[in-house]
Design an enzyme around this catalytic site. Structure first.
Site, PDB file in Angstrom:
ATOM      1  N   SER A 168       0.658  -1.824  -0.005  1.00  5.28           N
ATOM      2  CA  SER A 168       0.355   0.121   0.209  1.00  5.28           C
ATOM      3  C   SER A 168       1.079   1.790  -0.065  1.00  5.28           C
ATOM      4  CB  SER A 168      -0.891   0.263   1.015  1.00  5.28           C
ATOM      5  OG  SER A 168      -1.557   1.164   1.425  1.00  5.28           O
ATOM      6  N   TYR A 218      -1.883  -0.676  10.196  1.00  2.00           N
ATOM      7  CA  TYR A 218      -2.032  -0.490   8.726  1.00  2.00           C
ATOM      8  C   TYR A 218      -1.237  -0.508   8.106  1.00  2.00           C
ATOM      9  CZ  TYR A 218      -4.128  -0.958   3.871  1.00  2.00           C
ATOM     10  OH  TYR A 218      -4.361  -0.954   3.051  1.00  2.00           O
TER      11      TYR A 218
HETATM   12  N1  LIG Z   1      -8.284  -1.136  -1.936  1.00  2.00           N
HETATM   13  C1  LIG Z   1      -7.997  -0.149  -1.888  1.00  2.00           C
HETATM   14  O1  LIG Z   1      -7.626   1.125  -2.214  1.00  2.00           O
HETATM   15  C2  LIG Z   1      -6.189  -1.055  -1.881  1.00  2.00           C
HETATM   16  C3  LIG Z   1      -5.470   0.011  -1.629  1.00  2.00           C
HETATM   17  C4  LIG Z   1      -3.707  -0.542  -1.766  1.00  2.00           C
HETATM   18  C5  LIG Z   1      -3.234  -1.616  -0.653  1.00  2.00           C
HETATM   19  N2  LIG Z   1      -5.126  -2.681  -0.345  1.00  2.00           N
HETATM   20  C6  LIG Z   1      -4.318  -3.993  -0.452  1.00  2.00           C
HETATM   21  O2  LIG Z   1      -5.552  -4.931  -1.508  1.00  2.00           O
HETATM   22  C7  LIG Z   1      -5.720  -5.988  -1.110  1.00  2.00           C
HETATM   23  C8  LIG Z   1      -6.621  -6.621  -0.600  1.00  2.00           C
HETATM   24  O3  LIG Z   1      -7.763  -5.248  -0.715  1.00  2.00           O
HETATM   25  P1  LIG Z   1      -9.241  -5.417  -0.627  1.00  2.00           P
HETATM   26  O4  LIG Z   1      -9.849  -3.644  -0.786  1.00  2.00           O
HETATM   27  O5  LIG Z   1      -9.650  -6.293  -2.038  1.00  2.00           O
HETATM   28  O6  LIG Z   1     -10.148  -5.759   0.314  1.00  2.00           O
HETATM   29  P2  LIG Z   1     -11.135  -6.492   0.761  1.00  2.00           P
HETATM   30  O7  LIG Z   1     -12.430  -6.015  -0.261  1.00  2.00           O
HETATM   31  O8  LIG Z   1     -11.750  -5.913   2.165  1.00  2.00           O
HETATM   32  O9  LIG Z   1     -11.239  -7.471   0.892  1.00  2.00           O
HETATM   33  C9  LIG Z   1     -10.304  -8.130   1.963  1.00  2.00           C
HETATM   34  C10 LIG Z   1      -9.800 -10.069   2.088  1.00  2.00           C
HETATM   35  O10 LIG Z   1      -9.540 -10.496   3.124  1.00  2.00           O
HETATM   36  C11 LIG Z   1     -10.263 -11.592   3.176  1.00  2.00           C
HETATM   37  N3  LIG Z   1      -9.815 -11.321   4.805  1.00  2.00           N
HETATM   38  C12 LIG Z   1     -10.272 -10.043   5.752  1.00  2.00           C
HETATM   39  N4  LIG Z   1      -9.950 -10.753   6.924  1.00  2.00           N
HETATM   40  C13 LIG Z   1      -9.150 -12.483   7.305  1.00  2.00           C
HETATM   41  C14 LIG Z   1      -9.027 -13.017   7.844  1.00  2.00           C
HETATM   42  N5  LIG Z   1      -8.603 -12.381   9.086  1.00  2.00           N
HETATM   43  N6  LIG Z   1      -8.208 -14.129   7.258  1.00  2.00           N
HETATM   44  C15 LIG Z   1      -8.456 -14.515   6.221  1.00  2.00           C
HETATM   45  N7  LIG Z   1      -9.210 -14.125   5.112  1.00  2.00           N
HETATM   46  C16 LIG Z   1      -9.199 -12.811   5.316  1.00  2.00           C
HETATM   47  C17 LIG Z   1     -11.797 -10.632   3.289  1.00  2.00           C
HETATM   48  O11 LIG Z   1     -12.500 -12.161   3.414  1.00  2.00           O
HETATM   49  P3  LIG Z   1     -14.050 -11.805   3.648  1.00  2.00           P
HETATM   50  O12 LIG Z   1     -14.362 -10.591   2.816  1.00  2.00           O
HETATM   51  O13 LIG Z   1     -14.070 -13.121   3.960  1.00  2.00           O
HETATM   52  O14 LIG Z   1     -13.745 -11.507   5.795  1.00  2.00           O
HETATM   53  C18 LIG Z   1     -11.567 -10.427   2.044  1.00  2.00           C
HETATM   54  O15 LIG Z   1     -11.565 -11.436   0.927  1.00  2.00           O
HETATM   55  C19 LIG Z   1      -5.552  -5.274   0.813  1.00  2.00           C
HETATM   56  O16 LIG Z   1      -3.952  -6.409   1.224  1.00  2.00           O
HETATM   57  C20 LIG Z   1      -5.186  -3.848   0.954  1.00  2.00           C
HETATM   58  O17 LIG Z   1      -4.442  -3.736   2.130  1.00  2.00           O
HETATM   59  C21 LIG Z   1      -5.915  -2.155  -1.023  1.00  2.00           C
END
Ligand SMILES: NC(=O)c1ccc[n+]([C@@H]2O[C@H](COP(=O)([O-])OP(=O)(O)OC[C@H]3O[C@@H](n4cnc5c(N)ncnc54)[C@H](OP(=O)(O)O)[C@@H]3O)[C@@H](O)[C@H]2O)c1
Length: 249
Positions: free
Chosen positions: A155, A168
């Site tokens: 990130s 985070y």
């Molecule tokens: N979206 C952005 O703008 C952005 C920007 C920079 C970095 N990122 C990074 O990209 C990655 C994906 O993010 P996202 O935006 O797609 O987030 P998201 O939509 O919230 O999805 C997160 C995923 O992680 C899983 N997860 C959460 N807690 C967990 C646990 N305790 N055990 C196993 N799985 C777990 C969730 O499963 P459940 O749905 O079953 O809880 C979900 O599938 C993350 O590492 C985030 O830090 C995102």
């Protein structure tokens, strides 16, 4: 050139076995669908079984290779659980060609001084310790591949600290460190390449939680980022190693 300009051949990942964490939602879901759509057998790892099953059904309905489902709660799992997972995957597949560390949580948005220590630990457990444990126990399977790719999800706040992003941000700094250490360790003796990728602002549940006042339609959908993920997961990124990359530049 932006990684998003990459054009993946339809059969890019044919025959590859790729594990995706957080495969039930957001970027991980888009990656699982995209990898399967390009021929990979995907191991769907995540917390909520129903979400993983929905992705499984979508892959099957699209005629993709039959995926595997592995529900696990990174918050409560201990080393033995990861060891068991690696053993089961070894018995079923014998190797791993790709590992996308993607699952994560945002945790509390607060100054360090008022951050709840238990919440800090939870974020570290899910965002950093889980990728360490998974990497540790899956390394033998990755080493058994002739061309394996490990992607750690970073990130912007994992590369430059920002007030109130607390655990985070620090967990993502840890991810960058883990990526560098692992990359250095495997470089000389394996066919594994290891990189980190910052997806950048993407319209997911996490982004909406982090920026509730933002108009979400201004951010790309997770599916739009997939050229970057396909490039790093497929053979065209051979030789790209130990890099901290950005999907949206
Ligand atoms: N979206 C952005 O703008 C952005 C920007 C920079 C970095 N990122 C990074 O990209 C990655 C994906 O993010 P996202 O935006 O797609 O987030 P998201 O939509 O919230 O999805 C997160 C995923 O992680 C899983 N997860 C959460 N807690 C967990 C646990 N305790 N055990 C196993 N799985 C777990 C969730 O499963 P459940 O749905 O079953 O809880 C979900 O599938 C993350 O590492 C985030 O830090 C995102």
């Amino acid at each position: 050139m932006s990684l998003l300009d990459y054009h993946a051949p339809e059969q890019l990942l044919d025959g590859r076995i790729i594990l995706v964490t957080g495969a039930g939602d957001g970027i991980g879901k888009a990656a699982a669908l995209s990898f399967a759509g390009h021929g990979a057998t995907v191991i769907l790892v995540g917390k909520t079984s129903a979400k993983l099953e929905a992705v499984y059904d979508q892959i099957m309905a699209a005629g993709g290779p039959q995926p595997a489902i592995y529900p696990i709660h990174f918050g409560g799992a201990v080393a033995r659980d990861y060891q068991n997972m690696a053993q089961k995957l070894d018995e079923e597949f014998g190797r791993l060609d790709g590992l996308l560390h993607n699952a994560g949580i945002l945790g509390p948005h607060s100054p360090v001084e008022s951050t709840d220590p238990d919440k800090w630990q939870e974020v570290m457990q899910i965002n950093l310790n889980a990728p360490f444990l998974l990497s540790k126990y899956l390394l033998p399977l990755l080493s058994a591949s002739s061309d394996a790719s490990v992607i750690f999800t970073s990130s912007a706040v994992g590369r430059h600290g920002r007030a109130y992003w607390g655990a985070y941000a620090v967990s993502k700094f840890g991810i960058e460190g883990l990526m560098q250490v692992l990359a250095d360790e495997v470089e000389a003796t394996t066919n594994i390449r290891v990189n980190s990728l910052n997806p950048g602002a993407t319209d997911t549940a996490m982004r909406r939680q982090a920026y509730p006042a933002e108009d979400p339609s201004g951010n790309p959908q997770a599916a739009q980022l997939m050229p970057a993920y396909l490039y790093l997961m497929g053979p065209d990124s051979r030789g790209v190693h130990a890099q901290a990359l950005d999907a949206q530049t």
